[in-house]
Motif scaffolding. Structure first.
Motif, PDB file in Angstrom:
ATOM      1  N   PRO A   1       0.861  -1.220   0.074  1.00 52.33           N
ATOM      2  CA  PRO A   1      -0.005   0.290  -0.032  1.00 52.33           C
ATOM      3  C   PRO A   1       0.810   1.174  -0.130  1.00 52.33           C
ATOM      4  O   PRO A   1       2.046   1.232   0.402  1.00 52.33           O
ATOM      5  CB  PRO A   1      -0.889  -0.068   1.241  1.00 52.33           C
ATOM      6  CG  PRO A   1       0.103  -0.818   2.135  1.00 52.33           C
ATOM      7  CD  PRO A   1       0.778  -1.966   1.232  1.00 52.33           C
ATOM      8  N   ASP A   2       0.359   2.278  -0.505  1.00 50.85           N
ATOM      9  CA  ASP A   2       1.152   3.585  -0.685  1.00 50.85           C
ATOM     10  C   ASP A   2       1.088   4.084   0.833  1.00 50.85           C
ATOM     11  O   ASP A   2       0.164   4.012   1.596  1.00 50.85           O
ATOM     12  CB  ASP A   2       0.415   4.486  -1.630  1.00 50.85           C
ATOM     13  CG  ASP A   2       0.601   4.146  -3.031  1.00 50.85           C
ATOM     14  OD1 ASP A   2       1.537   3.627  -3.547  1.00 50.85           O
ATOM     15  OD2 ASP A   2      -0.608   4.190  -3.804  1.00 50.85           O
ATOM     16  N   PRO A   3       2.369   5.032   1.053  1.00 48.12           N
ATOM     17  CA  PRO A   3       2.302   5.553   2.488  1.00 48.12           C
ATOM     18  C   PRO A   3       1.305   6.938   2.479  1.00 48.12           C
ATOM     19  O   PRO A   3       0.737   7.222   1.239  1.00 48.12           O
ATOM     20  CB  PRO A   3       3.635   6.080   2.531  1.00 48.12           C
ATOM     21  CG  PRO A   3       4.192   5.903   1.398  1.00 48.12           C
ATOM     22  CD  PRO A   3       3.544   4.823   0.581  1.00 48.12           C
ATOM     23  N   ALA A   4       1.226   7.416   3.601  1.00 45.24           N
ATOM     24  CA  ALA A   4       0.572   8.597   3.664  1.00 45.24           C
ATOM     25  C   ALA A   4       1.094   9.849   2.641  1.00 45.24           C
ATOM     26  O   ALA A   4       2.353   9.948   2.491  1.00 45.24           O
ATOM     27  CB  ALA A   4       0.461   9.296   4.931  1.00 45.24           C
ATOM     28  N   PRO A   5       0.213  10.473   1.718  1.00 45.44           N
ATOM     29  CA  PRO A   5       1.009  11.475   0.806  1.00 45.44           C
ATOM     30  C   PRO A   5       1.956  12.444   1.604  1.00 45.44           C
ATOM     31  O   PRO A   5       2.805  13.020   0.995  1.00 45.44           O
ATOM     32  CB  PRO A   5      -0.335  12.291   0.380  1.00 45.44           C
ATOM     33  CG  PRO A   5      -1.472  11.046   0.471  1.00 45.44           C
ATOM     34  CD  PRO A   5      -1.328  10.471   1.651  1.00 45.44           C
TER      35      PRO A   5
ATOM     36  N   LEU B   1       5.590  11.725   1.479  1.00 44.07           N
ATOM     37  CA  LEU B   1       6.230  11.335   0.409  1.00 44.07           C
ATOM     38  C   LEU B   1       6.803  12.581  -0.328  1.00 44.07           C
ATOM     39  O   LEU B   1       6.441  13.877  -0.157  1.00 44.07           O
ATOM     40  CB  LEU B   1       5.077  10.703  -0.870  1.00 44.07           C
ATOM     41  CG  LEU B   1       4.714   9.870  -0.524  1.00 44.07           C
ATOM     42  CD1 LEU B   1       3.466   9.188  -1.634  1.00 44.07           C
ATOM     43  CD2 LEU B   1       5.655   8.373  -0.423  1.00 44.07           C
ATOM     44  N   SER B   2       7.753  12.700  -1.189  1.00 43.75           N
ATOM     45  CA  SER B   2       8.456  13.660  -1.693  1.00 43.75           C
ATOM     46  C   SER B   2       7.609  14.007  -2.924  1.00 43.75           C
ATOM     47  O   SER B   2       6.696  13.344  -3.280  1.00 43.75           O
ATOM     48  CB  SER B   2       9.828  13.557  -2.099  1.00 43.75           C
ATOM     49  OG  SER B   2       9.780  12.555  -3.193  1.00 43.75           O
TER      50      SER B   2
ATOM     51  N   GLY C   1       4.018  12.413  -7.159  1.00 49.83           N
ATOM     52  CA  GLY C   1       3.698  12.544  -8.326  1.00 49.83           C
ATOM     53  C   GLY C   1       3.585  10.934  -9.037  1.00 49.83           C
ATOM     54  O   GLY C   1       2.442  10.659  -9.796  1.00 49.83           O
ATOM     55  N   GLU C   2       4.371  10.358  -8.954  1.00 50.33           N
ATOM     56  CA  GLU C   2       4.398   8.876  -9.357  1.00 50.33           C
ATOM     57  C   GLU C   2       3.376   7.913  -8.771  1.00 50.33           C
ATOM     58  O   GLU C   2       2.600   7.409  -9.492  1.00 50.33           O
ATOM     59  CB  GLU C   2       5.788   8.243  -8.997  1.00 50.33           C
ATOM     60  CG  GLU C   2       7.356   8.629  -9.771  1.00 50.33           C
ATOM     61  CD  GLU C   2       7.107   8.317 -11.139  1.00 50.33           C
ATOM     62  OE1 GLU C   2       6.177   7.434 -11.494  1.00 50.33           O
ATOM     63  OE2 GLU C   2       8.081   8.827 -11.700  1.00 50.33           O
ATOM     64  N   ALA C   3       3.106   8.294  -7.300  1.00 52.56           N
ATOM     65  CA  ALA C   3       1.937   7.329  -6.776  1.00 52.56           C
ATOM     66  C   ALA C   3       0.548   7.889  -7.175  1.00 52.56           C
ATOM     67  O   ALA C   3      -0.221   7.028  -7.729  1.00 52.56           O
ATOM     68  CB  ALA C   3       2.068   7.829  -5.172  1.00 52.56           C
TER      69      ALA C   3
ATOM     70  N   ALA D   1      -1.121  18.406  -9.754  1.00 54.09           N
ATOM     71  CA  ALA D   1      -1.479  18.490  -8.310  1.00 54.09           C
ATOM     72  C   ALA D   1      -0.408  17.957  -7.321  1.00 54.09           C
ATOM     73  O   ALA D   1      -0.301  18.464  -6.143  1.00 54.09           O
ATOM     74  CB  ALA D   1      -2.538  17.422  -8.384  1.00 54.09           C
ATOM     75  N   ALA D   2       0.648  17.166  -7.743  1.00 56.50           N
ATOM     76  CA  ALA D   2       1.686  16.785  -6.970  1.00 56.50           C
ATOM     77  C   ALA D   2       2.553  17.846  -6.441  1.00 56.50           C
ATOM     78  O   ALA D   2       3.364  18.072  -5.627  1.00 56.50           O
ATOM     79  CB  ALA D   2       2.397  15.450  -7.308  1.00 56.50           C
TER      80      ALA D   2
END
Length: 394
Positions: free
Chosen positions: A83-87, A90-91, A96-98, A122-123
Motif C-alpha cells: 500500500p502507498d504511504p500517506a501523501p 512522500l516527496s 507524483g509517481e503514486a 496536483a503533486a
C-alpha cells in the motif's frame, strides 16, 4: 539399482540466497517428497524383493546458480503490491509517481496523457499539499485524487479520440470492444482482466528471473568436454557414484530430470561422459526428462552436443531409452521427438494451471506410476525375473 534425480532452475535450499523469492513459485520440488515418491512407485519395479535397497540420490546445484546480490527485481515486485504511504510522507517526485499510478488504474488508456499531466500538476501544487497535510491520513489520498479528477474535468480529452483508444485498449487485452456498455462497466471489465493477469503473473515474477539467471549461470560456467565446470562435475560425480553402486553389470541406472536438469543430463551424455576415459563403461539405461527444454536447446544449438567439435547426439552406448514428458499447459516444456535423436515424447495431462503446471509432474502420483511402467518395459527385470539385457541403442 540406482536412481538419480536432477532438479531444474530456481531451486534453493532454505537459508540460501533466493530461497524466499522462489519457494512459492517452485512448490513441489521438495527433494524429500520426490525421493519418497520414487521409492514408493519406482523402487519396487527395480527391486521387487528388496525395494528399500534401491539407491535414490539427487544432484543439487541450486547453490551454483544465479546470485542476485541486490535483489532489486524482487523488491520491486513486492513494493508494487504494498500500500502507498500517506501523501504527506512522500516527496514531490514520489507523490507524483503514486498519483499517476493510482489514477491510471482508474482511467481508460486514452485518458492517460491527461491523467499524467493532471497528476503531476496536483503533486507540485504547494497549497494543495499544505491543505492535504492537515487532513486525517485516511482522507488524504481521496482528496488528492478528487483534485486530479477536477483538473481532468477542466480539460477533457476529445470524446471521439477517447472512445477509439478505449476500444484499442480492449483489443490489446483480446476483448471485443463493447460500445453498448456504459463506460464504468467497460472499465470494470478491464480491471477484472488486469486482476486475473496479476494473479497469474505475481507467482511467476520471482521465478522467471531465477529461471533465466540459472540458465545463463550454467551456460557461462559449464566448461568444455575436457574441462567440465562445477555444475557438470556434480552431475558426473552423481552418475559415477550410481554406477559404482550397481550390484551386477546388468542392473539398470535410471535418471529422472526436471526442467533445466534435462539440459544438464544431455550435455553429460553427449559430451562430458564420452570425453572422460573413466566413464567408458557408464551407461544410463532409462532417462526421463520431465518438463524439459532439451528439444528447444538442441534445436537452437545450445546443448553442448550442438557446438562445433562436439558430438551431435548421445552415443547409443551411453543411453538406453529416452522418455521426454511435456504438457500443453506447461509453457516451459517442449517436444524432443524428431529433434533430439532417440527421444520419445509423451504429452502428459496436467491440471491445466499455467502458473503451477511446470512443477506439477513431481507432485502427481500418476506421473510416478507411469514412469514406473515405462521403466518396467524398457529397463526393468525381464519376465523371468532376471535382469533385462542392455539394449544396443535408443
Amino acid at each position: 539399482m540406482p536412481v538419480v534425480f536432477i532438479h531444474g532452475v530456481a531451486v534453493r535450499e532454505q537459508g540460501e540466497s533466493g530461497w524466499e523469492d522462489v519457494r512459492h513459485a517452485t512448490q513441489g520440488i521438495e527433494w524429500p517428497a520426490v525421493q519418497a515418491a520414487l521409492r514408493l512407485h519406482l523402487a519396487p519395479v527395480l527391486n521387487p524383493d528388496a525395494p528399500e535397497r534401491v539407491r535414490v540420490d539427487r544432484v543439487y546445484w541450486g547453490d551454483l546458480g544465479a546470485q542476485y546480490s541486490r535483489g532489486g527485481l524482487f523488491r520491486a515486485a513486492r513494493a508494487e503490491a504494498a500500500p502507498d504511504p500517506a501523501p504527506a510522507d512522500l516527496s514531490d517526485e514520489d507523490l507524483g509517481e503514486a498519483l499517476e499510478r493510482r489514477l491510471r488504474a482508474a482511467h481508460p488508456l486514452g485518458d492517460w496523457p491527461d491523467v499524467i499531466a493532471a497528476a503531476w500538476e496536483a503533486a507540485r501544487d504547494r497549497s494543495l499539499q499544505a491543505m492535504v497535510a492537515d487532513l486525517p491520513a485516511a482522507e488524504q489520498w481521496g482528496v488528492l485524487e478528487a483534485a486530479v479528477e477536477g483538473r481532468l474535468g477542466r480539460s477533457p480529452a476529445p470524446p471521439r479520440s477517447r472512445r477509439r483508444s478505449r476500444h484499442g485498449a480492449f483489443r490489446r487485452l483480446e476483448l471485443p470492444p463493447a460500445p453498448h456498455l456504459p463506460a464504468g462497466l467497460q472499465l470494470s471489465q478491464r480491471r477484472n482482466v488486469q486482476r486475473a493477469m496479476l494473479e497469474l503473473r505475481r507467482p511467476l515474477e520471482a521465478f522467471v528471473p531465477l529461471f533465466v539467471g540459472d540458465v545463463l549461470a550454467y551456460l557461462n560456467t559449464r566448461g568444455t568436454p575436457d574441462t567440465p565446470g562445477p555444475i557438470p562435475q556434480r552431475v558426473l560425480g552423481a552418475l559415477r557414484a550410481a554406477h559404482a553402486a550397481r550390484t551386477h553389470p546388468h542392473e539398470p541406472l535410471v535418471v529422472l530430470t526436471h526442467s533445466m536438469g534435462g539440459q544438464l543430463m544431455h550435455d553429460a551424455l553427449s559430451a562430458f561422459l564420452p570425453a572422460d576415459p573413466e566413464f567408458r563403461d557408464l551407461r544410463v539405461d532409462f532417462w526421463c526428462a520431465a518438463g524439459s527444454q532439451v528439444g528447444l536447446f538442441h534445436e537452437l544449438g545450445v546443448t553442448l552436443g550442438g557446438l562445433p567439435g562436439t558430438p551431435d547426439a548421445v552415443p547409443s552406448a551411453r543411453l538406453g531409452y529416452f522418455w521426454n514428458v511435456w504438457a500443453y499447459s506447461d509453457l516451459l516444456s517442449f517436444r524432443a521427438q524428431g529433434v533430439v535423436p532417440g527421444a520419445h515424447d509423451t504429452a502428459f495431462p496436467l491440471p491445466g494451471l499455467v502458473r503451477s503446471d511446470h512443477v506439477a509432474y513431481l507432485t502427481d502420483a500418476d506421473f510416478y506410476r507411469t514412469l514406473a511402467a515405462k521403466v518396467q518395459v524398457h529397463a526393468g527385470p525381464g519376465p523371468s525375473g532376471a535382469p533385462r539385457p542392455l539394449e544396443s541403442g535408443p
